[in-house]
Structures are given as structure tokens and as C-alpha cells.
Motif scaffolding. Structure first.
Motif, PDB file in Angstrom:
ATOM      1  N   LEU A 162      43.179  74.125 -13.020  1.00  0.00           N
ATOM      2  CA  LEU A 162      41.741  74.369 -13.135  1.00  0.00           C
ATOM      3  C   LEU A 162      41.440  75.858 -13.313  1.00  0.00           C
ATOM      4  N   TYR A 163      42.258  76.693 -12.706  1.00  0.00           N
ATOM      5  CA  TYR A 163      42.020  78.142 -12.734  1.00  0.00           C
ATOM      6  C   TYR A 163      42.728  78.794 -13.923  1.00  0.00           C
ATOM      7  N   GLN A 164      43.831  78.216 -14.325  1.00  0.00           N
ATOM      8  CA  GLN A 164      44.477  78.707 -15.553  1.00  0.00           C
ATOM      9  C   GLN A 164      43.614  78.398 -16.766  1.00  0.00           C
ATOM     10  N   ASP A 165      42.974  77.229 -16.755  1.00  0.00           N
ATOM     11  CA  ASP A 165      42.087  76.839 -17.859  1.00  0.00           C
ATOM     12  C   ASP A 165      40.685  77.425 -17.705  1.00  0.00           C
ATOM     13  N   ASP A 166      40.414  78.040 -16.558  1.00  0.00           N
ATOM     14  CA  ASP A 166      39.079  78.568 -16.256  1.00  0.00           C
ATOM     15  C   ASP A 166      38.023  77.456 -16.360  1.00  0.00           C
ATOM     16  N   SER A 167      38.370  76.292 -15.816  1.00  0.00           N
ATOM     17  CA  SER A 167      37.523  75.111 -15.964  1.00  0.00           C
ATOM     18  C   SER A 167      37.060  74.544 -14.621  1.00  0.00           C
ATOM     19  N   PHE A 168      37.046  75.382 -13.609  1.00  0.00           N
ATOM     20  CA  PHE A 168      36.734  74.921 -12.260  1.00  0.00           C
ATOM     21  C   PHE A 168      35.240  74.819 -11.967  1.00  0.00           C
ATOM     22  N   TYR A 169      34.416  75.502 -12.750  1.00  0.00           N
ATOM     23  CA  TYR A 169      32.993  75.654 -12.430  1.00  0.00           C
ATOM     24  C   TYR A 169      32.260  74.332 -12.172  1.00  0.00           C
ATOM     25  N   PRO A 170      32.340  73.335 -13.075  1.00  0.00           N
ATOM     26  CA  PRO A 170      31.532  72.129 -12.874  1.00  0.00           C
ATOM     27  C   PRO A 170      31.931  71.322 -11.647  1.00  0.00           C
ATOM     28  N   LEU A 171      33.198  71.358 -11.264  1.00  0.00           N
ATOM     29  CA  LEU A 171      33.617  70.652 -10.062  1.00  0.00           C
ATOM     30  C   LEU A 171      32.965  71.253  -8.821  1.00  0.00           C
ATOM     31  N   PHE A 172      32.969  72.568  -8.750  1.00  0.00           N
ATOM     32  CA  PHE A 172      32.336  73.216  -7.595  1.00  0.00           C
ATOM     33  C   PHE A 172      30.819  73.062  -7.623  1.00  0.00           C
ATOM     34  N   GLN A 173      30.233  73.023  -8.816  1.00  0.00           N
ATOM     35  CA  GLN A 173      28.796  72.766  -8.906  1.00  0.00           C
ATOM     36  C   GLN A 173      28.454  71.425  -8.269  1.00  0.00           C
ATOM     37  N   ARG A 174      29.286  70.434  -8.544  1.00  0.00           N
ATOM     38  CA  ARG A 174      29.045  69.108  -7.950  1.00  0.00           C
ATOM     39  C   ARG A 174      29.232  69.141  -6.439  1.00  0.00           C
ATOM     40  N   LEU A 175      30.268  69.794  -5.975  1.00  0.00           N
ATOM     41  CA  LEU A 175      30.498  69.838  -4.531  1.00  0.00           C
ATOM     42  C   LEU A 175      29.375  70.576  -3.820  1.00  0.00           C
ATOM     43  N   ARG A 176      28.943  71.702  -4.361  1.00  0.00           N
ATOM     44  CA  ARG A 176      27.859  72.439  -3.704  1.00  0.00           C
ATOM     45  C   ARG A 176      26.595  71.587  -3.615  1.00  0.00           C
ATOM     46  N   LYS A 177      26.357  70.791  -4.635  1.00  0.00           N
ATOM     47  CA  LYS A 177      25.141  69.981  -4.684  1.00  0.00           C
ATOM     48  C   LYS A 177      25.255  68.700  -3.859  1.00  0.00           C
ATOM     49  N   GLU A 178      26.420  68.036  -3.936  1.00  0.00           N
ATOM     50  CA  GLU A 178      26.542  66.702  -3.362  1.00  0.00           C
ATOM     51  C   GLU A 178      27.331  66.645  -2.054  1.00  0.00           C
ATOM     52  N   ASP A 179      28.287  67.564  -1.872  1.00  0.00           N
ATOM     53  CA  ASP A 179      29.156  67.471  -0.690  1.00  0.00           C
ATOM     54  C   ASP A 179      29.736  68.848  -0.377  1.00  0.00           C
ATOM     55  N   PRO A 180      28.884  69.774   0.095  1.00  0.00           N
ATOM     56  CA  PRO A 180      29.318  71.177   0.218  1.00  0.00           C
ATOM     57  C   PRO A 180      30.432  71.426   1.237  1.00  0.00           C
ATOM     58  N   VAL A 181      30.548  70.574   2.247  1.00  0.00           N
ATOM     59  CA  VAL A 181      31.702  70.612   3.147  1.00  0.00           C
ATOM     60  C   VAL A 181      32.472  69.329   2.855  1.00  0.00           C
ATOM     61  N   HIS A 182      33.476  69.466   2.019  1.00  0.00           N
ATOM     62  CA  HIS A 182      34.100  68.316   1.360  1.00  0.00           C
ATOM     63  C   HIS A 182      35.517  68.094   1.870  1.00  0.00           C
TER      64      HIS A 182
END
Length: 415
Positions: free
Chosen positions: A27-47
């Protein structure tokens, strides 16, 4: 502004939130992590992630929750024997512990030994030297041809600085980068220099033998201004055994190398991707004071830090049990929409630019944070004086890691 990518082959919106695992280095090599964390912050911030390559763990994704964990040392531990500071458990336990993998009171006693090396007074003394070196590096860059910014600038400037901090033999300074990379490499990376803990330890033992010789030379006489001398004669550190000397030296080279090196690279990439921001800086050089922390936030060179729960507790309405692995994702907290306005944008005149988590917080905040800022400030001051403009000549190559958000090569040309 750079396009925010989706993880390759994955429709993020269709992943059940309980199946999200942000520990995959790809996820970090592809620089593609952003949308996953967006979902966690919105839906399940302590996951809670029940299954991963690194075992079960809690993801702390929002700025304020990360700060709560950072500052609550009685509940959340950094101790090496409990697993240490990375999502991957420390394989050596307290047999190889640096002060960042210690709780109070040992942590602060050892940290205080080296802190004077990067105190404000010493930074003022080093400023002219840093500027001279930066000028030499920038003026030596080829014109009209492609070169690797990471190698020619980011690594060169940081290794010279580390060599000074340690009073390390200057001609061997690139060993510092090599040791840092070995210490943090993910064994599954295709280009990993070492492939398991045994190979890694063999290299670190070679490093230790080199450092112990310097250490032995500096155990007597007047205490020098370098970190090795300070540790060799410091009351809290002078009696450390060989393995703990290795651990602390790894901490210092990684801390002094990765944040600065990758912020130097990530900062240039952000400026190339956002030419309007460079125009803004050229029009108002006083924006340097907010540019530097914005680069550091935007790059977020340290992806995460881990703690271990010392007792049953509650965070964000979730019950965390004693012994649970608790991971603070700085790359999420630094893009928290509720804490930072327009966090996905690179804004060099950002209000409250220093409100970021890239250096950590509390007793474990990066000891060399001001030095890192000074190096970046001088680099951009000298780029600005020369009105240098850069063109990206190919995609930057990012490292395969869920701990260091690093750029290993970036081909550019001076326009």
C-alpha cells in the motif's frame, strides 16, 4: 496536486470495514493507502484487524486518538520486551533495546545523554556548515541531464550531517545510509539487502564492531560534542552492553536519516506536482517557515509507531485488552479531515502548519526534529536563491515498507 490512487485491483468501497488491513507494505510502495484510511477514520477510527501477517492489532487512525495514545505512557508501552515500536514484534526483546523502546524512567535518562548534540545552541553553530555543504551539493548538480535526486542530494546531505553528529570517519559516511537501510528493510522487498533476522544481525554486528572502536576511543578525556562521545561518557549510557550500543546507534542513524532524507525527496516531488505552490514561495520567501512543516507533514516519513497495552483500557468506545498491539498510523492522523483542513492538499502557507504527527509527540518525540527542519529550510533557501526549477523525468521509486515512507530513487532534471 498528485492524484490519490486506489489500491491496485481493489474497489475500496466494497471492502467490509472489518476486513480492512492497512499493514500491507505494498500500500505504501504504491502510495495507495489514502482511501483505506479515509474509510477507517469515517467508519471505524479505532479499528481491530483480527488477522494480518503481523498478527492481530488495533489501528488508531485519527489525530486526537493518536495523541491520546502518544501521551498516555502508563497505559501504552514502548518496551522492547513487549514488542517495541513497530507492528512487527522486536525479535530480540530487551536483549537489544534503544531508548525509544524503553518506558520511564530509563527512556528519558538515556535520551538526555544525546539531546545536547541537537540543542538550539549547537544548531546555531552548525548552520553555517550545513549551508556551505548544501551550496556545494546544489552547485555540483548536472545541468541539462537526468540525475537521481535521492542519491545526489537527499542521501549526500543527510550522510554528511550524520557523520558530523557522530564525528564519524567522513570517507565512510555512506555506511551510515547502508546500515540504516539494513536496519529498517522489509525482508520481503524484492531488492532487500538482507532476507532474514540472521542476515540483518550479521550486518549490524559489523556496524557494532566499527562503532565500539570509536566508542572505546572516546570513553576518557573531555566529553566531545558528538553523540558517540556523549553516550560513551554519559552516566545513563556508558555501561551499555554491545547489543544495546547497536540498538541505540541504529535508532540514531535511522532517526537522523529517514525523516530528513525522505522529506528532502518528498518535498521536491510535492513542489514539482504543485507548481503553483513553488510560485507562491518564489513570490514570498517568508513562507519558508510554513513550507518546512508542511513538507514534513505531507511526506510523513514514519508511517506508524506501535505501543502495547499495559492494562485493559478503552479508546474511542472500543475495549482494548492488556497485551494488545496498538498501532498509531501517522500517515492517517496527518490526513485527518477533522484535525487538518484540506489535508490531501500540499499548501505551503497552511495555517497551524506545525500541527502534525510526523515527529511523534510526548517523551518519544523525535529528538532531532529541529535539526531536520533546519536542514530542509536551508535546502529550500538555497534552491530559491538559485531560482532552480526541476522536472520529474520518471516515476519515483518508493520502498516496500509499512514503517518508513521512503523514496529510494527519483530521476529529475534541472530546467
Amino acid at each position: 496536486m498528485s492524484e490519490v490512487k486506489q489500491p491496485v485491483g481493489i474497489d475500496v468501497s466494497n471492502i467490509p470495514v472489518n476486513e480492512i488491513d492497512v499493514s500491507d507494505p505494498l500500500l505504501y510502495q504504491d502510495d495507495s493507502f489514502y482511501p483505506l484510511f479515509q474509510r477507517l477514520r469515517k467508519e471505524d477510527p479505532v479499528h481491530f484487524c483480527a488477522e494480518s501477517f503481523f498478527g492481530p492489532f488495533w489501528s488508531i487512525t485519527k489525530y486526537d486518538d493518536i495523541m491520546k495514545v502518544e501521551l498516555d505512557h502508563e497505559t501504552y508501552s514502548s518496551e522492547a520486551q513487549l514488542g517495541g515500536i513497530t507492528i512487527r514484534d522486536n525479535p530480540f526483546g530487551n536483549q537489544m533495546a534503544s531508548f525509544i523502546t524503553m518506558d520511564q524512567p530509563q527512556h528519558t535518562a538515556q535520551r538526555k545523554t544525546v539531546a545536547p548534540a541537537v540543542a538550539p545552541m549547537n544548531l546555531r553553530k552548525m548552520e553555517e556548515m550545513i549551508r556551505t555543504r548544501t551550496i556545494e551539493v546544489l552547485d555540483s548538480l548536472p545541468r541539462g541531464e537526468t540525475f537521481d535526486w535521492v542519491d545526489k542530494v537527499s542521501i549526500e546531505l543527510t550522510t554528511m550531517m550524520l557523520a558530523t553528529l557522530f564525528d564519524f570517519p567522513f570517507n565512510d559516511r555512506r555506511l551510515l545510509t547502508y546500515w540504516s537501510d539494513v536496519a529498517t528493510v522489509n525482508f520481503d522487498a524484492p531488492d532487500a539487502m538482507v532476507k532474514d533476522d540472521e542476515e540483518r544481525m550479521a550486518v549490524l554486528q559489523e556496524m557494532g564492531a566499527y562503532i565500539v572502536k570509536l566508542w572505546a576511543e572516546r570513553t576518557e578525556g573531555e566529553v566531545g560534542h558528538d553523540m558517540i562521545s556523549m553516550m560513551a561518557q554519559g552516566e545513563a549510557t556508558k555501561d551499555m552492553d554491545h547489543m544495546n550500543i547497536i540498538a541505540n546507534f541504529v535508532l540514531l542513524i535511522v532517526g537522523g536519516n529517514d525523516t530528513t532524507r525522505n522529506s528532502m525527496s518528498g518535498g521536491l516531488l510535492a513542489m514539482i506536482d504543485n507548481p503553483d505552490q513553488y510560485d507562491k514561495l518564489r513570490a514570498d520567501p517568508a513562507l519558508m517557515k510554513t513550507l518546512v512543516p508542511e513538507i514534513i507533514r505531507y511526506q510523513s516519513a514514519i508511517i506508524h509507531m506501535r505501543r502495547t497495552a499495559l492494562k485493559d483500557t478503552e479508546l474511542g468506545g472500543k475495549k482494548i485488552s492488556k497485551g494488545d498491539k496498538v498501532v498509531m498510523w501517522y500517515v492517517s492522523g496527518n490526513w485527518d479531515e477533522e484535525a487538518i483542513e484540506d489535508p490531501d492538499k500540499f499548501i505551503i502557507d497552511r495555517k497551524k502548519a506545525r500541527r502534525h504527527l510526523a515527529f511523534g509527540a510526548g517523551i518519544h518525540r523525535c529528538v532531532g526534529d529541529r535539526l531536520a527542519e533546519l536542514q530542509l529550510q536551508i535546502l529550500w533557501e538555497e534552491i530559491l536563491k538559485r531560482d532552480m526549477k526541476f522536472e520529474l523525468m520518471g516515476p519515483p521509486q518508493r520502498i516496500f515498507s509499512n514503517f518508513i515512507r521512503g523514496i529510494k530513487s527519483m530521476p529529475v532534471r534541472i530546467m
